[in-house]
Design an enzyme around this catalytic site. Structure first.
Site, PDB file in Angstrom:
ATOM      1  N   GLY A 170      21.781  13.851 -24.110  1.00 28.94           N
ATOM      2  CA  GLY A 170      20.426  14.357 -23.928  1.00 28.94           C
ATOM      3  C   GLY A 170      20.027  15.292 -25.044  1.00 28.94           C
ATOM      4  O   GLY A 170      20.605  15.273 -26.131  1.00 28.94           O
ATOM      5  N   CYS A 171      19.035  16.118 -24.791  1.00 26.46           N
ATOM      6  CA  CYS A 171      18.473  17.011 -25.806  1.00 26.46           C
ATOM      7  C   CYS A 171      19.535  17.877 -26.455  1.00 26.46           C
ATOM      8  O   CYS A 171      20.255  18.616 -25.779  1.00 26.46           O
ATOM      9  CB  CYS A 171      17.412  17.903 -25.171  1.00 26.46           C
ATOM     10  SG  CYS A 171      16.715  19.123 -26.312  1.00 26.46           S
ATOM     11  N   PHE A 172      19.635  17.785 -27.786  1.00 26.11           N
ATOM     12  CA  PHE A 172      20.684  18.556 -28.462  1.00 26.11           C
ATOM     13  C   PHE A 172      20.447  20.057 -28.411  1.00 26.11           C
ATOM     14  O   PHE A 172      21.367  20.843 -28.630  1.00 26.11           O
ATOM     15  CB  PHE A 172      20.944  18.085 -29.888  1.00 26.11           C
ATOM     16  CG  PHE A 172      19.752  17.802 -30.770  1.00 26.11           C
ATOM     17  CD1 PHE A 172      18.573  18.504 -30.662  1.00 26.11           C
ATOM     18  CD2 PHE A 172      19.834  16.802 -31.734  1.00 26.11           C
ATOM     19  CE1 PHE A 172      17.495  18.255 -31.497  1.00 26.11           C
ATOM     20  CE2 PHE A 172      18.758  16.529 -32.580  1.00 26.11           C
ATOM     21  CZ  PHE A 172      17.587  17.259 -32.458  1.00 26.11           C
ATOM     22  N   TRP A 173      19.224  20.498 -28.130  1.00 22.78           N
ATOM     23  CA  TRP A 173      18.993  21.939 -27.965  1.00 22.78           C
ATOM     24  C   TRP A 173      19.875  22.469 -26.838  1.00 22.78           C
ATOM     25  O   TRP A 173      20.476  23.536 -26.960  1.00 22.78           O
ATOM     26  CB  TRP A 173      17.541  22.221 -27.629  1.00 22.78           C
ATOM     27  CG  TRP A 173      16.548  21.854 -28.688  1.00 22.78           C
ATOM     28  CD1 TRP A 173      16.799  21.509 -29.981  1.00 22.78           C
ATOM     29  CD2 TRP A 173      15.124  21.814 -28.532  1.00 22.78           C
ATOM     30  NE1 TRP A 173      15.626  21.255 -30.643  1.00 22.78           N
ATOM     31  CE2 TRP A 173      14.587  21.434 -29.787  1.00 22.78           C
ATOM     32  CE3 TRP A 173      14.263  22.058 -27.466  1.00 22.78           C
ATOM     33  CZ2 TRP A 173      13.214  21.292 -29.987  1.00 22.78           C
ATOM     34  CZ3 TRP A 173      12.894  21.912 -27.665  1.00 22.78           C
ATOM     35  CH2 TRP A 173      12.376  21.535 -28.916  1.00 22.78           C
ATOM     36  N   CYS A 174      19.930  21.712 -25.729  1.00 21.63           N
ATOM     37  CA  CYS A 174      20.732  22.138 -24.577  1.00 21.63           C
ATOM     38  C   CYS A 174      22.217  22.057 -24.874  1.00 21.63           C
ATOM     39  O   CYS A 174      22.990  22.963 -24.539  1.00 21.63           O
ATOM     40  CB  CYS A 174      20.423  21.251 -23.373  1.00 21.63           C
ATOM     41  SG  CYS A 174      18.692  21.075 -22.914  1.00 21.63           S
TER      42      CYS A 174
END
EC number: 1.8.4.11
Length: 226
Positions: free
Chosen positions: A57-61
């Site tokens: 999923g989102c690499f920010w997370c």
């Protein structure tokens, strides 16, 4: 749009194209936002370090989650698993490049094993939702467990089988595939949660996801992390 940072992994050679305002030497943790490019060979990195890549999923997370684990030095956001070269954030978001948002984790095998990082992977996202993670939909958010050696492949398959039976009731859709190339994402994506704590997505998705992981994970976490 910043020029992408490219990390190509082929056989035993790992070539990292880092963006940096000046040559950073052997500091693989540099996350500079400037456009000047420098080249660093993985063989020049400390011999005690290793790398592993995960798409969940989102690499920010994901960056924040792995960087909280004891033994992890840093996590770099980027793209992997696709068929095109030099992907950018805009191109990957068209869902036509085959790439997924991925983090490359630098870690110390003396403190944390690849197997333990695979468990972190499975405990920090939902591996049962194809092409989706939370509110994010599309193939760029699919679940991929990358390996770089036959031994890592065996570990990945064994832990996946164990998790599939013990936790996820045979619903895991995670791909297990070799890491052929990793492309470093644009500078503004690196350590995004740290630099943008008041972003609505960070507050509504990234932070709650990290807090849930901390409640679920029973391994060692840093008391503080970057």
């Amino acid at each position: 749009m910043k020029n992408p940072f490219v990390l190509s992994i082929q056989a035993s050679t790992l070539l990292l194209l880092l963006a940096c305002g000046a040559q950073k030497g052997n500091n693989h943790q540099a996350k500079d936002n400037s456009d000047v490019r420098a080249v660093e060979l993985a063989s020049a990195a400390p011999a005690t370090k290793a790398t592993a890549a995960f798409a969940e999923g989102c690499f920010w997370c994901v960056e924040e989650i792995f960087e909280a684990v004891v033994g992890v030095d840093s996590a770099v956001s980027g793209y992997a698993g696709g068929t095109t070269t030099d992907p950018t954030y805009d191109k990957v978001n068209t869902e036509t490049t085959g790439h997924a948002e991925t983090v490359l984790v630098y870690y110390d095998p003396a403190q944390v094993s690849y197997e333990e990082l695979v468990r972190v992977f499975y405990l920090s996202h939902d591996p049962t939702t194809p092409n989706q993670q939370g509110p994010d939909r599309g193939s760029s958010y699919r679940s991929i467990l990358f390996y770089s050696t036959p031994e890592e492949k065996q570990i990945a398959e064994r832990v996946t089988a164990d998790m599939n039976q013990s936790r996820y009731k045979n619903r895991i859709v995670t791909e297990i595939k070799p890491l052929e190339a990793f492309y470093r994402a644009e500078g503004y994506h690196q350590d995004y949660v740290i630099h943008n704590p008041n972003n609505p997505y960070v507050r509504g998705v990234s932070i709650p996801r990290f807090e849930l992981f901390k409640k679920t994970y029973t391994g060692k976490l840093k008391s503080t992390h970057p």
